[in-house]
Structure formats: structure tokens, C-alpha cells
Design a protein around this motif. Structure first.
Motif, PDB file in Angstrom:
ATOM      1  N   THR A  64       0.812  -1.168  -0.005  1.00 25.47           N
ATOM      2  CA  THR A  64      -0.003   0.105   0.005  1.00 25.47           C
ATOM      3  C   THR A  64       0.777   1.104  -0.110  1.00 25.47           C
ATOM      4  O   THR A  64       0.651   2.270  -0.907  1.00 25.47           O
ATOM      5  CB  THR A  64      -1.005   0.190   1.089  1.00 25.47           C
ATOM      6  OG1 THR A  64      -1.614  -1.209   1.280  1.00 25.47           O
ATOM      7  CG2 THR A  64      -1.777   0.969   1.180  1.00 25.47           C
ATOM      8  N   THR A  88     -10.305  -5.498  -7.689  1.00 25.33           N
ATOM      9  CA  THR A  88      -9.024  -5.646  -6.810  1.00 25.33           C
ATOM     10  C   THR A  88      -9.069  -5.669  -5.593  1.00 25.33           C
ATOM     11  O   THR A  88     -10.062  -5.486  -4.763  1.00 25.33           O
ATOM     12  CB  THR A  88      -7.834  -4.779  -7.503  1.00 25.33           C
ATOM     13  OG1 THR A  88      -6.754  -4.755  -7.101  1.00 25.33           O
ATOM     14  CG2 THR A  88      -8.610  -3.088  -7.142  1.00 25.33           C
ATOM     15  N   GLN A 163       0.607  -8.802  -6.894  1.00 27.81           N
ATOM     16  CA  GLN A 163       0.585 -10.346  -6.889  1.00 27.81           C
ATOM     17  C   GLN A 163       1.202 -11.018  -8.087  1.00 27.81           C
ATOM     18  O   GLN A 163       1.028 -12.123  -8.376  1.00 27.81           O
ATOM     19  CB  GLN A 163      -1.111 -10.636  -7.109  1.00 27.81           C
ATOM     20  CG  GLN A 163      -2.018  -9.970  -6.038  1.00 27.81           C
ATOM     21  CD  GLN A 163      -3.515 -10.238  -6.200  1.00 27.81           C
ATOM     22  OE1 GLN A 163      -3.937 -10.879  -7.096  1.00 27.81           O
ATOM     23  NE2 GLN A 163      -4.367  -9.748  -5.247  1.00 27.81           N
ATOM     24  N   SER A 184       3.893  -5.882  -3.193  1.00 28.08           N
ATOM     25  CA  SER A 184       3.743  -6.205  -1.589  1.00 28.08           C
ATOM     26  C   SER A 184       4.667  -7.466  -1.401  1.00 28.08           C
ATOM     27  O   SER A 184       4.673  -8.402  -2.041  1.00 28.08           O
ATOM     28  CB  SER A 184       2.120  -6.613  -1.565  1.00 28.08           C
ATOM     29  OG  SER A 184       1.947  -7.008  -0.463  1.00 28.08           O
ATOM     30  N   ALA A 197       5.778  -5.693   4.239  1.00 28.09           N
ATOM     31  CA  ALA A 197       6.985  -4.905   3.356  1.00 28.09           C
ATOM     32  C   ALA A 197       6.184  -4.759   2.089  1.00 28.09           C
ATOM     33  O   ALA A 197       5.506  -5.342   1.708  1.00 28.09           O
ATOM     34  CB  ALA A 197       7.861  -5.896   3.603  1.00 28.09           C
TER      35      ALA A 197
HETATM   36  C1  LIG Z   1      -1.348  -7.174  -1.148  1.00 27.41           C
HETATM   37  C2  LIG Z   1      -2.291  -6.181  -2.419  1.00 27.41           C
HETATM   38  C3  LIG Z   1      -1.944  -4.984  -2.046  1.00 27.41           C
HETATM   39  C4  LIG Z   1      -1.295  -4.162  -0.867  1.00 27.41           C
HETATM   40  O1  LIG Z   1      -0.330  -4.613  -0.435  1.00 27.41           O
HETATM   41  P1  LIG Z   1      -0.029  -4.662   1.416  1.00 27.41           P
HETATM   42  O2  LIG Z   1       1.326  -4.900   1.433  1.00 27.41           O
HETATM   43  O3  LIG Z   1      -0.913  -5.685   2.200  1.00 27.41           O
HETATM   44  O4  LIG Z   1      -0.075  -3.269   1.747  1.00 27.41           O
HETATM   45  C5  LIG Z   1      -2.287  -4.228  -3.373  1.00 27.41           C
HETATM   46  N1  LIG Z   1      -2.525  -4.540  -4.307  1.00 27.41           N
HETATM   47  C6  LIG Z   1      -2.985  -5.873  -4.402  1.00 27.41           C
HETATM   48  C7  LIG Z   1      -3.428  -6.085  -5.836  1.00 27.41           C
HETATM   49  C8  LIG Z   1      -2.592  -6.566  -3.596  1.00 27.41           C
HETATM   50  O5  LIG Z   1      -2.964  -8.072  -3.661  1.00 27.41           O
END
Ligand SMILES: *Cc1c(COP(=O)(O)O)cnc(C)c1O
Length: 372
Positions: A64, A88, A163, A184, A197
Motif C-alpha cells: 500500500t 482488485t 500479486q 507487496s 513490507a
Molecule cells: C496485497 C495487495 C496490495 C497491498 O499490499 P500490502 O502489502 O498488503 O499493503 C495491493 N494491491 C494488490 C492487488 C494486492 O494483492
């Protein structure tokens, strides 16, 4: 006979396979007591850039944060409109608001489940300043038309690759496309830390320097007491960097296993729509998502048989209470709305065994056959 449970994700198996190496990497950080911005951060950033085939990467405190900071580093500011797919994880849209901009949702493609290019086109106006294609489930969005559109309208492209570690578009690393790509390292992601992280990967030196400054209290590299801009603290943590460095060495192998598992599922599953792989994509199967009108019944049947599944995502973002202020009624994004009722994510992690995949497929097929 009581069958063993099949988890949706199993991080314990993975830890067991790298325990000695991992324990020693973490212990080393604690021994040195250098917990913030130590050598694991700089080394990880170099190694991750190499892995992504880009010039720079900057560690962040989460995916994020990576998205939010990348937007700001790309010059996004108050009032700008950013286009985001409606199917998403909420973080993609949250980052836009956190950066001070406005979320504009686009429907998704019925086959790839990624952002619909035609719908994106319709949303572009003089306030539009960026598109965030999400490489959902590990499959790249169709970057060529997105980049052409961005060039035509002089807007930025920030990939949400949270992802999609190790995925490729037309044979090139996903992070080599667009202005910046965000990752992420949430523990369950294809490359997962032991906590929160993330990282931004980019070929743009200016974006990378700005991002590094914003996430470290507005300090330029080497500065301690001078804060060039008002930033924040969204740094990657040294222990997480050490964990990620160990795991990065295995990521190619783990990705190969995910792809092989998906292939086996594809061969075995009958009566449900298996994932569509576009010709341009190397899909890395963060999630293995099937589609069937009998989703709810199937999920219950699998659960009753000790097989745990997920739904990504059961409520499209425009119907979330959090986005009630956008006043988008049901029917606004028909493709995503239909999908949200029919998709099911089956167990997917590198350590799954052939027998487990066979059992999941068999159990799925049994239910779908008997329901007809
Ligand atoms: C996991 C994810 C995020 C956010 O990641 P965090 O590390 O949990 O803040 C953003 N976009 C997508 C598509 C995700 O799967």
C-alpha cells in the motif's frame, strides 16, 4: 477415514524448508543491532532490481505504501483522477486517496479479469493523470494498449504488481513496463516477508530518488538532519529485508512450482472455467481462480472436505461501504459484479503436493458433476 486438511496457503512448510538459512539471517541482524536502513536494505534493493530487470528499487513498509509513494513520486497531487480496476484488493484504490487524488473505477475484462482497455479509454479526461493496471492473480494486464493510451494522453502508468512477482509481459519482466511498479511482500504473496513490507521498482532515476526521500522523512540520500520535503516514515525494515533476501533466492523455483501446479489443475478440473492465459503473459499464479455459477455450493463442499479456498474478491470495490461516497449503484460494473459471484480461489502455494492437487480437483469435479 479422516482426511488431512489442505490449507489455502501454508507458510509453515516453506519456513521448514529454509529454516537454518532464515534463522541465521535474522539472528545476524539482531546480533548487529542495526535495525533501520542497514546493509540488508541496500543489498535487497540491488538484488530485487536485478530480479525485476530494472535499474532501481526502493523498499517500503507495505505494498500500500509502495503504491501511495509511487503516485506521489510520479507527481500525482490533489484533484488528479487515477483509473483503477474495480476488481482488485482495496489497497490499489486506497493508495490513490492517500496520495490526495480521486479514484475512478473501470470494469474488467471478462476473460483475463484485468482492467478493460475500452472502459479505461472512456474515463480519460483532462483531469486523468495516471492508470494503475493491476496484474491480478499474477497475470499481467495488457500493457501495450495501456502504455499507448498513456502516451497519447500524457499520463502515468503505475503497475500494481503486488500479486505478480516474476511475471512477464511478452517475455519481459513486468516491472520494466510503465513509470513504476509496486510490489507487496505481505507474508502470503509470492515473495512474502515475515510481516508487512513492499517495494517500488522503476527504471526512472528521479522517481526512485523521490520515493526514497518521501519514505524516509524527506531526507535526501546521505542527509540526516536536513529534510528537503515533508515526507513520512514508510521504510522497509531491516529484519524484513534480511528475510526477503533469503527468500528471493528461491523465488524462481517457487514460481516454477506454482506454474506447474496450475497446469495440473487445468488438466484435472472439469465443469468449471479454468484461468485464461493471454498469449502475452507469463502468469505466476499468486492465486489459482476458477469460475462457476455453483461457486457458493462448491466452496462449502470443499470446506466440508477439509479443503480451504478463498474469494478474490467477493465484493467489487464500488459496492464496498468505504466507496459509498462514489454513489456507484449495483449494475455500474456488470463484468466485475458477475465475476464476484462466480470466482473461487483454490489452494495454491509452491509446497502443494501432486496428491493434494489431485484431491482438490477430484472433490471439485465430484461436486460439479453431481450438481448438474
Ligand atoms: C496485497 C495487495 C496490495 C497491498 O499490499 P500490502 O502489502 O498488503 O499493503 C495491493 N494491491 C494488490 C492487488 C494486492 O494483492
Amino acid at each position: 477415514m479422516l482426511l488431512e486438511k489442505i490449507n489455502f496457503v501454508d507458510l509453515k512448510k516453506q519456513y521448514a524448508s529454509i529454516k537454518d538459512e532464515m534463522d541465521s539471517a535474522v539472528r545476524d541482524v539482531i546480533d548487529k543491532t542495526r535495525f533501520i536502513m542497514g546493509e540488508n536494505i541496500s543489498r535487497f534493493q540491488e538484488e530485487f532490481s536485478g530480479f525485476c530487470q530494472v535499474k532501481h528499487s526502493v523498499g517500503t513498509s507495505s505494498g500500500t505504501s509502495a503504491l501511495q509513494i509511487a503516485l506521489t513520486a510520479c507527481g500525482i497531487k490533489n484533484g488528479d483522477e487515477i483509473i483503477v480496476p474495480v476488481n482488485t484488493f482495496i489497497a490499489t484504490a486506497e493508495a490513490v486517496t492517500l496520495a490526495g487524488a480521486k479514484v475512478k473505477f473501470a470494469d474488467v475484462d471478462d476473460k483475463t479479469y484485468n482492467i478493460d482497455i475500452e472502459k479505461t479509454k472512456e474515463l480519460i479526461n483532462p483531469k486523468t493523470k495516471a492508470i494503475i493496471p493491476v496484474h491480478l492473480y499474477g497475470q499481467p494486464a495488457d500493457m501495450k494498449p495501456i502504455l499507448e493510451l498513456a502516451e497519447e494522453h500524457d499520463i502515468k502508468v503505475i503497475g500494481d504488481a503486488c500479486q505478480a512477482h516474476a511475471s512477464e509481459y511478452n517475455g519481459k519482466g513486468i516491472a520494466t513496463f510503465g513509470d513504476a511498479s509496486c510490489f507487496s511482500f505481505f507474508p502470503g504473496k509470492n515473495l512474502g516477508a515475515y510481516g508487512d513490507a513492499g517495494a517500488i521498482a522503476t527504471n526512472d532515476c528521479e522517481i526512485s530518488e523521490k520515493a526514497a526521500m518521501i519514505l524516509n522523512h524527506g531526507r535526501k540520500k546521505g542527509d540526516k538532519y536536513i529534510h528537503t520535503v515533508e515526507g513520512s516514515n514508510q521504510r522497509l525494515d531491516e529484519i524484513q529485508a534480511a528475510v526477503l533476501r533469503v527468500k528471493l533466492r528461491y523465488l524462481d523455483d517457487w514460481t516454477k512450482k506454482r506454474i506447474a501446479h496450475a497446469k495440473l489443475y487445468n488438466e484435472l478440473i472439469e465443469g468449471a472455467t479454468t484461468p485464461f492465459e493471454a498469449s502475452y503473459s507469463k502468469h505466476v499464479y499468486h492465486l489459482y481462480v476458477i469460475r462457476t455459477k455453483k461457486r457458493d455450493g462448491l466452496q462449502k463442499h470443499l470446506n466440508d472436505n477439509g479443503i480451504f479456498t478463498g474469494i478474490h474478491y467477493p465484493v467489487p470495490l464500488h459496492l464496498q461501504p468505504a466507496y459509498g461516497y462514489l454513489k456507484k449503484v449495483e449494475g455500474s460494473f456488470p463484468v466485475a459484479e458477475r465475476l464476484s459471484k462466480e470466482i473461487l480461489s483454490l489452494p495454491m502455494f509452491p509446497e502443494l503436493t501432486r496428491e493434494e492437487i489431485e484431491r482438490v480437483a477430484e472433490c471439485t469435479n465430484d461436486f460439479l458433476k453431481n450438481e448438474n
